[in-house]
Design an enzyme around this catalytic site. Structure first.
Site, PDB file in Angstrom:
ATOM      1  N   SER A 149       5.725   5.259   6.757  1.00  0.00           N
ATOM      2  CA  SER A 149       6.813   4.415   6.266  1.00  0.00           C
ATOM      3  C   SER A 149       7.859   5.301   5.580  1.00  0.00           C
ATOM      4  O   SER A 149       7.516   6.339   4.992  1.00  0.00           O
ATOM      5  CB  SER A 149       6.294   3.401   5.245  1.00  0.00           C
ATOM      6  OG  SER A 149       7.384   2.732   4.615  1.00  0.00           O
ATOM      7  N   TYR A 163       1.582   1.751  -2.376  1.00  0.00           N
ATOM      8  CA  TYR A 163       1.796   1.714  -0.915  1.00  0.00           C
ATOM      9  C   TYR A 163       2.511   2.984  -0.464  1.00  0.00           C
ATOM     10  O   TYR A 163       2.102   3.631   0.515  1.00  0.00           O
ATOM     11  CB  TYR A 163       2.625   0.470  -0.556  1.00  0.00           C
ATOM     12  CG  TYR A 163       3.110   0.430   0.879  1.00  0.00           C
ATOM     13  CD1 TYR A 163       2.248   0.089   1.922  1.00  0.00           C
ATOM     14  CD2 TYR A 163       4.440   0.718   1.198  1.00  0.00           C
ATOM     15  CE1 TYR A 163       2.701   0.045   3.242  1.00  0.00           C
ATOM     16  CE2 TYR A 163       4.899   0.686   2.505  1.00  0.00           C
ATOM     17  CZ  TYR A 163       4.021   0.335   3.522  1.00  0.00           C
ATOM     18  OH  TYR A 163       4.473   0.299   4.825  1.00  0.00           O
TER      19      TYR A 163
END
Ligand code: NAP
Length: 254
Positions: A149, A163
């Site tokens: 990501s 995350y």
């Protein structure tokens, strides 16, 4: 004398029942892969993706497994061995976010779940894939694409630093593993999507996150799942034959 027909390449996409994983499974089928579609909860959604794979003239196998459960992952790979044959591609796509929480509000349970699924799950699936692909194990080579990501370099402050850190681990894992198996016929790369319109934002408590943040992206919009699938499938394919250890940003300039 006619030459033996080459066997079709066989790909596993984790978390392929929806979102980026589903788009990747269908595009890969269009590009000639037989596809194992891993899912966790929604059997009907996974079956619908399998139908779309078969509509491309390719074989599909639906396999339920939680990627962070070793026994389930071993059973999934055994089912693929039996049902499709020897794997030559893996897309580590399954991943989770969580609701916004600062680090000083975090809990060990939350961090363990995040790292178990996003990091250990990807490492487990990579291990099993390598045991089938690597020339060290008698395999014919292959390609692994990890879905990281843009959060790994942005940090996701005030939203989910945990995350972002799990995706940072995926980046390091990609670089290290790529070097470890480069001489064994296996390429390992990562795609780092920016903000993409999927259901993941609802599970983070903000279903309209892509709509809200899209205009702030340099390209002034969120990405689509097919745009991420395109990058993943390029890294899987022969067009990327000299690319390994790459972290490919697909984030509209963000
Ligand atoms: P999504 O629609 O929520 O899809 C995630 C998939 O992962 C779901 O099918 C989910 O299955 C599956 N999954 C979650 N935990 C699992 C487990 N333990 N075992 C097996 N499958 C599991 O999200 P997405 O946006 O397509 O995300 C795909 C990947 O892209 C993720 O790694 C995510 O971090 C990454 N990413 C997304 C964005 C974005 O903006 N959308 C941006 C950057 C990176 P269930 O439905 O059964 O839970």
């Amino acid at each position: 004398m006619s030459e033996a027909k080459p066997l079709p390449p066989i790909l596993l996409v984790t978390g392929a029942g929806r979102g980026i994983g589903a788009a990747t499974a269908v595009l890969a089928a269009r590009q000639g892969w037989d596809v194992a579609i891993n899912y966790r909860r929604d059997t009907a959604a996974a079956q619908a993706v399998a139908d779309r794979v078969r509509a491309q003239g390719r074989r599909a196998l639906v396999v339920q497994a939680e990627v962070d459960d070793e026994a389930q992952v071993l059973a999934m790979f055994a089912a693929i061995d039996r049902g499709l044959g020897r794997l030559s591609g893996l897309v580590n796509n399954a991943g989770v976010v969580d609701v916004a929480a600062r680090v000083d509000e975090g809990s060990v349970a939350r961090w363990q779940r995040m790292f178990a699924i996003n990091v250990i799950g990807s490492m487990l699936c990579a291990r099993e894939a390598l045991r089938r692909m690597s020339r060290r194990h008698g395999g014919a080579g292959g390609a692994i694409v990890n879905v990281s990501s843009a959060a790994s370099r942005l940090g996701s402050a005030g939203q989910y630093v945990d995350y972002a850190a799990s995706k940072g681990a995926i980046d390091s894992f990609t670089i290290g593993l790529a070097r470890e198996v480069a001489a064994e016929g296996v390429r390992v790369n990562a795609v780092r999507p920016g903000i993409v319109e999927t259901e993941i934002h609802a599970s983070g408590g903000e279903p309209d996150r892509a709509g809200r943040l899209g205009p702030q992206v340099p390209m002034q919009r969120a990405g689509r799942v097919d745009e991420i699938a395109d990058a993943i499938c390029w890294l899987l394919g022969s067009g990327a034959s000299y690319t390994t250890g790459a972290l490919l940003d697909v984030s509209g300039g963000r």
